[in-house]
Design a protein around this motif. Sequence first.
Motif, PDB file in Angstrom:
ATOM      1  N   ALA A   1      -5.967  -7.274  -9.123  1.00 28.56           N
ATOM      2  CA  ALA A   1      -4.673  -6.927  -8.559  1.00 28.56           C
ATOM      3  C   ALA A   1      -4.973  -6.445  -7.150  1.00 28.56           C
ATOM      4  O   ALA A   1      -5.603  -5.394  -6.989  1.00 28.56           O
ATOM      5  CB  ALA A   1      -4.003  -5.840  -9.391  1.00 28.56           C
ATOM      6  N   LEU A   2      -4.585  -7.210  -6.143  1.00 33.08           N
ATOM      7  CA  LEU A   2      -5.020  -6.952  -4.780  1.00 33.08           C
ATOM      8  C   LEU A   2      -3.834  -6.639  -3.868  1.00 33.08           C
ATOM      9  O   LEU A   2      -2.982  -7.496  -3.651  1.00 33.08           O
ATOM     10  CB  LEU A   2      -5.782  -8.172  -4.241  1.00 33.08           C
ATOM     11  CG  LEU A   2      -6.978  -8.628  -5.074  1.00 33.08           C
ATOM     12  CD1 LEU A   2      -7.505  -9.965  -4.575  1.00 33.08           C
ATOM     13  CD2 LEU A   2      -8.070  -7.570  -5.061  1.00 33.08           C
ATOM     14  N   ILE A   3      -3.819  -5.413  -3.348  1.00 34.90           N
ATOM     15  CA  ILE A   3      -2.778  -5.000  -2.416  1.00 34.90           C
ATOM     16  C   ILE A   3      -3.191  -5.446  -1.028  1.00 34.90           C
ATOM     17  O   ILE A   3      -4.312  -5.175  -0.570  1.00 34.90           O
ATOM     18  CB  ILE A   3      -2.561  -3.470  -2.466  1.00 34.90           C
ATOM     19  CG1 ILE A   3      -2.042  -3.072  -3.862  1.00 34.90           C
ATOM     20  CG2 ILE A   3      -1.605  -3.024  -1.372  1.00 34.90           C
ATOM     21  CD1 ILE A   3      -1.877  -1.578  -4.060  1.00 34.90           C
ATOM     22  N   ALA A   4      -2.299  -6.164  -0.355  1.00 29.61           N
ATOM     23  CA  ALA A   4      -2.572  -6.703   0.975  1.00 29.61           C
ATOM     24  C   ALA A   4      -2.849  -5.589   1.979  1.00 29.61           C
ATOM     25  O   ALA A   4      -2.229  -4.530   1.937  1.00 29.61           O
ATOM     26  CB  ALA A   4      -1.397  -7.561   1.440  1.00 29.61           C
ATOM     27  N   VAL A   5      -3.792  -5.867   2.868  1.00 24.22           N
ATOM     28  CA  VAL A   5      -4.127  -4.941   3.965  1.00 24.22           C
ATOM     29  C   VAL A   5      -3.981  -5.665   5.284  1.00 24.22           C
ATOM     30  O   VAL A   5      -4.008  -6.874   5.354  1.00 24.22           O
ATOM     31  CB  VAL A   5      -5.549  -4.365   3.846  1.00 24.22           C
ATOM     32  CG1 VAL A   5      -5.646  -3.466   2.624  1.00 24.22           C
ATOM     33  CG2 VAL A   5      -6.605  -5.447   3.778  1.00 24.22           C
TER      34      VAL A   5
ATOM     35  N   GLU B   1       0.841  -1.190   0.000  1.00 21.28           N
ATOM     36  CA  GLU B   1       0.000   0.000   0.000  1.00 21.28           C
ATOM     37  C   GLU B   1       0.882   1.246   0.000  1.00 21.28           C
ATOM     38  O   GLU B   1       1.846   1.327   0.747  1.00 21.28           O
ATOM     39  CB  GLU B   1      -0.909  -0.004   1.236  1.00 21.28           C
ATOM     40  CG  GLU B   1      -2.032   0.985   1.156  1.00 21.28           C
ATOM     41  CD  GLU B   1      -3.116   0.733   2.186  1.00 21.28           C
ATOM     42  OE1 GLU B   1      -4.114   1.449   2.144  1.00 21.28           O
ATOM     43  OE2 GLU B   1      -2.952  -0.167   3.020  1.00 21.28           O
ATOM     44  N   GLY B   2       0.598   2.176  -0.888  1.00 18.76           N
ATOM     45  CA  GLY B   2       1.381   3.395  -0.990  1.00 18.76           C
ATOM     46  C   GLY B   2       2.384   3.377  -2.124  1.00 18.76           C
ATOM     47  O   GLY B   2       2.886   4.421  -2.522  1.00 18.76           O
ATOM     48  N   ASP B   3       2.712   2.178  -2.670  1.00 14.66           N
ATOM     49  CA  ASP B   3       3.623   2.112  -3.820  1.00 14.66           C
ATOM     50  C   ASP B   3       2.970   2.793  -5.028  1.00 14.66           C
ATOM     51  O   ASP B   3       1.750   2.742  -5.186  1.00 14.66           O
ATOM     52  CB  ASP B   3       3.931   0.656  -4.211  1.00 14.66           C
ATOM     53  CG  ASP B   3       4.876  -0.035  -3.243  1.00 14.66           C
ATOM     54  OD1 ASP B   3       5.387   0.624  -2.313  1.00 14.66           O
ATOM     55  OD2 ASP B   3       5.095  -1.252  -3.429  1.00 14.66           O
ATOM     56  N   ALA B   4       3.792   3.398  -5.873  1.00 13.55           N
ATOM     57  CA  ALA B   4       3.289   3.982  -7.120  1.00 13.55           C
ATOM     58  C   ALA B   4       2.796   2.852  -8.016  1.00 13.55           C
ATOM     59  O   ALA B   4       3.477   1.835  -8.179  1.00 13.55           O
ATOM     60  CB  ALA B   4       4.393   4.766  -7.816  1.00 13.55           C
TER      61      ALA B   4
ATOM     62  N   GLY C   1      -5.785  -1.112  -1.403  1.00 16.17           N
ATOM     63  CA  GLY C   1      -5.473  -1.053   0.020  1.00 16.17           C
ATOM     64  C   GLY C   1      -6.712  -0.681   0.826  1.00 16.17           C
ATOM     65  O   GLY C   1      -7.837  -1.007   0.448  1.00 16.17           O
ATOM     66  N   MET C   2      -6.497   0.011   1.916  1.00 17.13           N
ATOM     67  CA  MET C   2      -7.605   0.386   2.799  1.00 17.13           C
ATOM     68  C   MET C   2      -8.524   1.427   2.169  1.00 17.13           C
ATOM     69  O   MET C   2      -9.700   1.485   2.475  1.00 17.13           O
ATOM     70  CB  MET C   2      -7.075   0.916   4.142  1.00 17.13           C
ATOM     71  CG  MET C   2      -6.339  -0.143   4.946  1.00 17.13           C
ATOM     72  SD  MET C   2      -7.377  -1.531   5.424  1.00 17.13           S
ATOM     73  CE  MET C   2      -8.260  -0.811   6.789  1.00 17.13           C
ATOM     74  N   SER C   3      -7.972   2.264   1.309  1.00 16.00           N
ATOM     75  CA  SER C   3      -8.788   3.308   0.682  1.00 16.00           C
ATOM     76  C   SER C   3      -8.583   3.287  -0.833  1.00 16.00           C
ATOM     77  O   SER C   3      -7.646   2.674  -1.334  1.00 16.00           O
ATOM     78  CB  SER C   3      -8.426   4.687   1.246  1.00 16.00           C
ATOM     79  OG  SER C   3      -7.061   4.946   1.052  1.00 16.00           O
ATOM     80  N   ILE C   4      -9.459   3.954  -1.536  1.00 22.69           N
ATOM     81  CA  ILE C   4      -9.411   3.986  -2.994  1.00 22.69           C
ATOM     82  C   ILE C   4      -8.330   4.957  -3.456  1.00 22.69           C
ATOM     83  O   ILE C   4      -8.210   6.068  -2.927  1.00 22.69           O
ATOM     84  CB  ILE C   4     -10.767   4.428  -3.581  1.00 22.69           C
ATOM     85  CG1 ILE C   4     -11.850   3.439  -3.160  1.00 22.69           C
ATOM     86  CG2 ILE C   4     -10.699   4.536  -5.094  1.00 22.69           C
ATOM     87  CD1 ILE C   4     -13.248   3.913  -3.502  1.00 22.69           C
ATOM     88  N   ARG C   5      -7.537   4.533  -4.426  1.00 21.25           N
ATOM     89  CA  ARG C   5      -6.558   5.403  -5.088  1.00 21.25           C
ATOM     90  C   ARG C   5      -6.834   5.345  -6.573  1.00 21.25           C
ATOM     91  O   ARG C   5      -7.116   4.272  -7.112  1.00 21.25           O
ATOM     92  CB  ARG C   5      -5.134   4.901  -4.823  1.00 21.25           C
ATOM     93  CG  ARG C   5      -4.690   5.109  -3.403  1.00 21.25           C
ATOM     94  CD  ARG C   5      -3.329   4.498  -3.105  1.00 21.25           C
ATOM     95  NE  ARG C   5      -2.361   4.658  -4.177  1.00 21.25           N
ATOM     96  CZ  ARG C   5      -1.341   3.828  -4.353  1.00 21.25           C
ATOM     97  NH1 ARG C   5      -1.169   2.786  -3.583  1.00 21.25           N
ATOM     98  NH2 ARG C   5      -0.492   4.034  -5.326  1.00 21.25           N
TER      99      ARG C   5
END
Length: 128
Positions: A124-128, A51-54, A78-82
């Motif tokens: 594509a799922l970023i771990a939380v 989470e937070g990676d470009a 992640g936890m929020s939408i980007r």
Amino acid sequence: MARGIEIREAHFPGRAPIEAYGNGGFRFADMSHRGSILCLPSGIYGWDVTEGDALDASLFEKVLAEAGDIEFLLVGTGMSIRFLPAELKTSLRAGNVSSDPMSTGAAVRTYNVMLAESRAVAAALIAV
């Protein structure tokens, strides 16, 4: 001759619903994986993103390689939408892949529904 432990790229060769997520990982097909994952028609792969990676297009090379078998890409950010960068959206669109960023939890739920409907979906799922 003694050999050390061989570490291979994480890969599950098939499509499976996500049974659980959280605590930095995912559970699917009665297995667990710590870290982010790509759920593609060819299988589920470990994905080196946090989470937070470009979210640049280079992180989605496996997705783009299978674009002919994917209509929808759900991106769990992640936890929020980007929002997805324009360059990435353009690359996906060139492969006729619609992309939709959402929180990882929403992406997991949507992926499971679309998979059950036999839709041409990837995630594509970023771990939380």
